[in-house]
Design an enzyme around this catalytic site. Structure first.
Site, PDB file in Angstrom:
ATOM      1  N   TYR A  33       0.830  -1.200   0.000  1.00  0.00           N
ATOM      2  CA  TYR A  33       0.000   0.000   0.000  1.00  0.00           C
ATOM      3  C   TYR A  33       0.861   1.245   0.000  1.00  0.00           C
ATOM      4  O   TYR A  33       2.088   1.186   0.135  1.00  0.00           O
ATOM      5  CB  TYR A  33      -0.926   0.008   1.225  1.00  0.00           C
ATOM      6  N   ARG A  52       7.379   4.785  -4.813  1.00  0.00           N
ATOM      7  CA  ARG A  52       7.588   3.800  -3.733  1.00  0.00           C
ATOM      8  C   ARG A  52       6.599   2.638  -3.867  1.00  0.00           C
ATOM      9  O   ARG A  52       6.962   1.474  -3.640  1.00  0.00           O
ATOM     10  CB  ARG A  52       7.440   4.479  -2.374  1.00  0.00           C
ATOM     11  N   ARG A 100      -7.787 -20.215  -1.381  1.00  0.00           N
ATOM     12  CA  ARG A 100      -6.655 -20.026  -0.468  1.00  0.00           C
ATOM     13  C   ARG A 100      -5.553 -21.049  -0.720  1.00  0.00           C
ATOM     14  O   ARG A 100      -5.797 -22.247  -0.784  1.00  0.00           O
ATOM     15  CB  ARG A 100      -7.130 -20.131   0.982  1.00  0.00           C
ATOM     16  N   HIS A 102      -0.928 -20.808  -0.324  1.00  0.00           N
ATOM     17  CA  HIS A 102       0.117 -19.822  -0.077  1.00  0.00           C
ATOM     18  C   HIS A 102       0.813 -19.346  -1.350  1.00  0.00           C
ATOM     19  O   HIS A 102       1.066 -18.162  -1.523  1.00  0.00           O
ATOM     20  CB  HIS A 102       1.164 -20.376   0.892  1.00  0.00           C
ATOM     21  N   LYS A 145       6.306  -1.653   1.556  1.00  0.00           N
ATOM     22  CA  LYS A 145       5.187  -1.178   2.390  1.00  0.00           C
ATOM     23  C   LYS A 145       4.060  -2.209   2.299  1.00  0.00           C
ATOM     24  O   LYS A 145       3.067  -2.015   1.591  1.00  0.00           O
ATOM     25  CB  LYS A 145       4.756   0.217   1.900  1.00  0.00           C
ATOM     26  N   GLU A 177      12.877   2.413  13.463  1.00  0.00           N
ATOM     27  CA  GLU A 177      11.871   3.435  13.118  1.00  0.00           C
ATOM     28  C   GLU A 177      10.719   3.360  14.097  1.00  0.00           C
ATOM     29  O   GLU A 177      10.810   2.690  15.117  1.00  0.00           O
ATOM     30  CB  GLU A 177      11.396   3.220  11.672  1.00  0.00           C
ATOM     31  N   LEU A 201      11.194   1.647   6.555  1.00  0.00           N
ATOM     32  CA  LEU A 201      10.499   2.130   5.355  1.00  0.00           C
ATOM     33  C   LEU A 201      11.195   3.394   4.863  1.00  0.00           C
ATOM     34  O   LEU A 201      11.481   4.282   5.691  1.00  0.00           O
ATOM     35  CB  LEU A 201       9.043   2.460   5.687  1.00  0.00           C
TER      36      LEU A 201
HETATM   37  N1  PLP Z   1       7.730   3.886   8.797  1.00  0.00           N
HETATM   38  C1  PLP Z   1       6.597   3.167   8.800  1.00  0.00           C
HETATM   39  C2  PLP Z   1       6.611   1.779   9.362  1.00  0.00           C
HETATM   40  C3  PLP Z   1       5.411   3.710   8.280  1.00  0.00           C
HETATM   41  O1  PLP Z   1       4.286   2.988   8.253  1.00  0.00           O
HETATM   42  C4  PLP Z   1       5.421   5.046   7.782  1.00  0.00           C
HETATM   43  C5  PLP Z   1       4.218   5.663   7.213  1.00  0.00           C
HETATM   44  O2  PLP Z   1       3.186   5.086   7.114  1.00  0.00           O
HETATM   45  C6  PLP Z   1       6.623   5.769   7.818  1.00  0.00           C
HETATM   46  C7  PLP Z   1       7.764   5.152   8.325  1.00  0.00           C
HETATM   47  C8  PLP Z   1       6.694   7.191   7.298  1.00  0.00           C
HETATM   48  O3  PLP Z   1       6.577   7.167   5.905  1.00  0.00           O
HETATM   49  P1  PLP Z   1       6.020   8.444   5.111  1.00  0.00           P
HETATM   50  O4  PLP Z   1       6.863   9.597   5.513  1.00  0.00           O
HETATM   51  O5  PLP Z   1       6.189   8.069   3.677  1.00  0.00           O
HETATM   52  O6  PLP Z   1       4.593   8.606   5.510  1.00  0.00           O
END
Ligand code: PLP
Length: 284
Positions: A33, A52, A100, A102, A145, A177, A201
């Site tokens: 997403y 991204r 379903r 995998h 993501k 993070e 991310l």
């Molecule tokens: N890290 C994670 C795990 C996130 O889910 C997000 C945003 O949803 C971010 C960092 C920050 O990303 P962005 O600045 O693109 O929103």
């Protein structure tokens, strides 16, 4: 202001749209997403988010069929259909619908696309945050993501129950993070971020903040740092698309930062200007 949804070509109120029972996103979180804030019908940094998103679905081999331009046109069309105001623009693709199992479904199974716009309030830049720490028990593909957010969901709940706003995930000593943000710090005049590897991310807000720092001739370091270093930082920053760049004043109940307010303010102001220039919304 109402929400608006989209699923594989159907557009309508989110309450009226449905997703098939066999969507692989439901069983496996088999999808990726992206999301950004839209104001005045303009999503901030849309091309970065689309880039991204393409990196994400390509990394996990989802056969998403639209071009970047087609996706862009569709998302902008959805943004044009809502009332004025600030919205979260969210979209995801899953590896289609199938019984379903995998392994991937039969070749030719089309990917699904879901999107929605929901009214949202952006966190003011002046708001400070309380953080707590937690060992990062997530997987090792965090540059993608994905929809697999169960650990983040559990951490978000724990954070809320502890009266905090975000987490500082760490693997051993190394800071990674937050559950929905990147964590950066100001130290000795430099903006420091963990590197954009598979443990975080690559946040779009982080990317813009690093660009802004370079423009302002603030040195930028993209190197791992430890929890102890974060506790001693001049300022601790939390970045994501719906709050942009906030400062943290507390981690695990101990005061942090507060030692470089002018540098912090210059970064926040430059970010606010960049945001305002693109979407015409004054946020400072
Ligand atoms: N890290 C994670 C795990 C996130 O889910 C997000 C945003 O949803 C971010 C960092 C920050 O990303 P962005 O600045 O693109 O929103």
């Amino acid at each position: 202001m109402k929400s608006l949804g989209y699923y594989n070509g159907k557009i309508g109120p989110v309450e009226e749209l449905t997703v098939p029972f066999t969507d692989r996103g439901l069983y496996f979180g088999d999808g990726v997403y992206d999301a950004t804030c839209a104001a005045n019908h303009i999503p901030f940094a849309l091309d970065d988010h689309i880039d991204r998103f393409f990196n994400s679905f390509q990394a996990v081999r989802i056969p998403f069929a639209m071009s970047k331009q087609e996706l862009r046109d569709l998302l902008l069309d959805l943004c044009a259909r809502v009332d004025d105001g600030v919205y979260l623009l969210y979209w995801h693709t899953t590896r289609g619908c199938a019984a379903r199992g995998h392994a991937f479904p039969p070749e030719g199974t089309p990917a699904n696309l879901l999107a929605y716009l929901a009214p949202c309030e952006m966190t003011p830049l002046t708001q400070t945050m309380k953080l707590m720490t937690a060992e990062d028990l997530r997987h090792h593909m965090l540059h993608v993501k994905t929809l697999n957010l169960l650990p983040n969901v559990l951490t978000a709940q724990q954070t809320k129950e502890n009266g905090c706003d975000e987490v500082v995930y760490h693997r051993g000593d190394r800071v990674t993070e937050g559950f929905h943000s990147n964590i950066l710090m100001l130290k000795d005049g430099a903006l420091c971020s963990p590197p954009a590897d598979n443990l975080i991310l690559p946040g779009i807000t982080r990317k813009h903040l690093l660009e802004i720092a370079r423009q302002l001739s603030i040195p930028v370091k993209e190197e791992p740092f430890t929890l102890a270093e974060l506790m001693e930082a001049d300022e601790v920053l939390v970045t994501n698309s719906s709050s942009l760049c906030n400062v943290a004043t507390e981690i695990d109940g101990k005061p942090v930062g507060g030692k470089a307010p002018l540098l912090l303010r210059s970064l926040q102001q430059a970010y606010a200007q960049r945001f305002n220039r693109e979407v015409g919304l004054p946020i400072l």
